[in-house]
Design an enzyme around this catalytic site. Structure first.
Site, PDB file in Angstrom:
ATOM      1  N   LYS A  33     -11.458   4.869  40.453  1.00 58.08           N
ATOM      2  CA  LYS A  33     -12.128   4.030  39.448  1.00 58.08           C
ATOM      3  C   LYS A  33     -11.966   2.568  39.841  1.00 58.08           C
ATOM      4  O   LYS A  33     -10.890   2.166  40.315  1.00 58.08           O
ATOM      5  CB  LYS A  33     -11.496   4.293  38.070  1.00 58.08           C
TER       6      LYS A  33
ATOM      7  N   SER B 169     -14.841   5.595  29.707  1.00 58.88           N
ATOM      8  CA  SER B 169     -15.349   4.646  30.674  1.00 58.88           C
ATOM      9  C   SER B 169     -15.276   5.129  32.119  1.00 58.88           C
ATOM     10  O   SER B 169     -15.936   4.555  32.979  1.00 58.88           O
ATOM     11  CB  SER B 169     -14.585   3.327  30.554  1.00 58.88           C
TER      12      SER B 169
ATOM     13  N   SER C 203     -10.825   7.566  28.007  1.00 60.20           N
ATOM     14  CA  SER C 203     -11.713   7.312  29.141  1.00 60.20           C
ATOM     15  C   SER C 203     -11.578   8.256  30.332  1.00 60.20           C
ATOM     16  O   SER C 203     -12.432   8.229  31.218  1.00 60.20           O
ATOM     17  CB  SER C 203     -11.524   5.883  29.642  1.00 60.20           C
TER      18      SER C 203
HETATM   19  N1  GLN Z   1     -14.223   4.476  24.774  1.00 62.73           N
HETATM   20  C1  GLN Z   1     -13.014   3.839  24.359  1.00 62.73           C
HETATM   21  C2  GLN Z   1     -13.255   2.356  24.314  1.00 62.73           C
HETATM   22  O1  GLN Z   1     -14.355   1.989  24.392  1.00 62.73           O
HETATM   23  C3  GLN Z   1     -11.913   4.179  25.307  1.00 62.73           C
HETATM   24  C4  GLN Z   1     -11.987   3.447  26.566  1.00 62.73           C
HETATM   25  C5  GLN Z   1     -10.865   3.746  27.510  1.00 62.73           C
HETATM   26  O2  GLN Z   1     -10.125   4.701  27.326  1.00 62.73           O
HETATM   27  N2  GLN Z   1     -10.720   2.879  28.493  1.00 62.73           N
HETATM   28  O3  GLN Z   1     -12.376   1.571  24.199  1.00 62.73           O
END
Ligand code: GLN
Length: 473
Positions: free
Chosen positions: A67, A142, A166
């Site tokens: 990532k 994400s 994410s």
């Molecule tokens: N979707 C969640 C957010 O928008 C989690 C994101 C993540 O775990 N980095 O914060």
């Protein structure tokens, strides 16, 4: 001839031990080059740079992708944001050192929501990643690029990061395995921070076995991360026994609520029935503070984010928009460098931390966070593993939720609680919708008991063989 890209990490390393990894790498380069224009899973990937490390290390040179918020010495790292364009990491993250030492080839750098803010990969400044089973849909986020690349057989495995879901939510949407380890199990050194008291790096893989192999490599105390736990790391592959007899599984009633997609609910309940058949006990449990999880997350995590993102001001990293004086340079750089969702979170985080609101929001949020953790402590006196859906819905359409941030935030309703509590949680594919979209189930366990997740996940995966079904691209 077997399609090398279809192998699991375990199968591929077994093969590479005999033949070397070059033919594998060639096959993945070819496939990634052919598919990336469609899927957009990789932000950067340079086949010319790929060299098989011809050593006897455990991973033998097989391709693992990263990532784009994890630093690799000498390579650009952008968090899919304009503000970090051109920023070259000056050192390796600890997980990268570990992967290199284990002989992995660092293959692609994966698309993501900007700074990991999102659940769909649509906030990437480079353009959205697409769902490998249906290119009109989102892969989740994400770590959407990481999950899509694994699901599309463009890499053998990938690393993601998980602040509120994410790793697990995109893994569920794409039909692959994603583990968020216990907070402190894996070093965060070299991970560009979002919410420092939530963030964990973890593997996204084709199988539970592959996840256990990578977790062995990634885990362990790191003096460079003060929140890393000085705990010994068991051999997680020992938990892969295909035996769940006597395992106590809890279904939290607050996770089977109105609004959840009926096909998702059905599939997870069927998984519970299968566990019973395999000798586990299943009971309903309660996690009463679940309903506050998302609201508290969007106070505490954004507070941490606003503070972490303060360092991106055009001075030290990436983009600098020239201006006549310093304040204007900060202003223009941050205005042009950050996307809309990043700005929303910086504003929200700054607000809840500001004088007068700190007690009302941030401090209160921290107290509720403790209550959420205590819910889990109580539940784990009765059960060993908690089973729930990972995401309330299967993959949604590109654009479907971008106009409504709250609808997007609710994608993580079942994953965020584990981040509040710091407990390990894993998403495992458990079925498909009638229209052929993958569904994932979430397993959660006590702190540092990832082995329980591998035990439960492996038994289910081997019994059902769901992971063998692949998208046609
Ligand atoms: N979707 C969640 C957010 O928008 C989690 C994101 C993540 O775990 N980095 O914060």
């Amino acid at each position: 001839m077997t399609d090398l890209c279809r192998l699991t990490l375990k199968e591929a390393t077994d093969l590479a031990k005999q033949d070397g990894a070059q033919s594998l790498l060639n096959a993945f380069s070819k496939r990634a080059q052919a598919l990336n224009p469609k899927v957009n899973a990789f932000l950067r990937f340079d086949p010319a740079k790929i060299e098989a490390s011809v050593n006897k290390a455990p991973l033998c040179g097989v391709p693992v992708s990263i990532k784009d918020n994890i630093c690799i010495d000498g390579r650009e790292v952008t968090c899919a944001s304009r503000i970090l364009a051109g920023h070259v990491a000056p050192y390796d993250a600890t997980v990268i050192e570990k992967l290199k030492a284990a002989g992995a080839t660092l293959f692609g750098q994966c698309n993501m929501d900007e700074f990991a803010f999102g659940s769909s990969c649509e906030t990437s400044a480079i353009g959205p990643c697409k769902h490998p089973w249906d290119l009109a849909r989102v892969p989740g986020g994400s770590s959407g690029g990481s999950a899509a690349a694994v699901a599309a057989d463009m890499t053998l495995a990938a690393l993601g990061s998980d602040t509120g879901g994410s790793i697990r939510q995109p893994a569920a949407l794409c039909g692959v395995v994603g583990l968020k380890p216990t907070y402190g199990r894996v070093s965060r050194y070299g991970l560009i921070a979002f919410g420092s008291s939530f963030d964990q790096i973890g593997p996204i893989t084709k199988t539970v076995e592959d996840a256990a192999i990578l977790t062995n490599i990634l885990s362990g105390h790191d003096p460079k991360d003060s929140t890393s736990a000085p705990r010994s790391v068991p051999d997680f592959t020992q938990a892969l026994k295909r035996d769940v007899k006597g395992l106590r599984i809890g279904l939290p009633k607050e996770y089977f609520i109105e609004g959840i997609d009926p096909e998702v609910e059905k599939s997870v309940r069927q998984a519970a029935d299968l566990y019973k058949k395999l000798g586990a006990t299943v009971q309903t449990i309660s996690l009463p503070h679940t309903e506050y999880s998302v609201a508290v997350y969007y106070i505490v995590a954004v507070a941490e984010a606003s503070s972490n993102l303060g360092r991106f001001d055009g001075v030290e990293y990436g983009l600098r928009v020239p201006a006549k004086e310093l304040r204007e340079m900060y202003f223009e750089t941050r205005d042009q460098g950050f996307g809309q969702e990043a700005k929303r979170r910086i504003l929200l985080g700054t607000f809840v931390l500001s004088a007068g609101y700190y007690e009302a929001y941030y401090l209160k949020g921290q107290k509720v966070r403790t209550l959420i953790r205590q819910d889990f402590e109580k539940a784990f006196r009765e059960v060993d593993v908690i089973l729930s859906p990972t995401s309330p819905t299967p993959a949604f359409k590109i654009g479907e939720k971008t106009a409504d941030p709250l609808a997007m935030y609710l994608s993580d309703i079942f994953t965020i609680p584990a981040n509040h509590a710091g407990i390990p949680a894993m998403s495992v594919p458990c079925g498909f919708t009638a229209s052929g979209l993958p569904i994932g189930m979430q397993l959660m366990a006590r702190p540092f008991e990832e082995a329980a997740l591998f035990r439960a996940g492996y038994a289910f995966e081997q019994e059902t063989g769901i992971y063998k079904k692949k998208p046609t691209l």
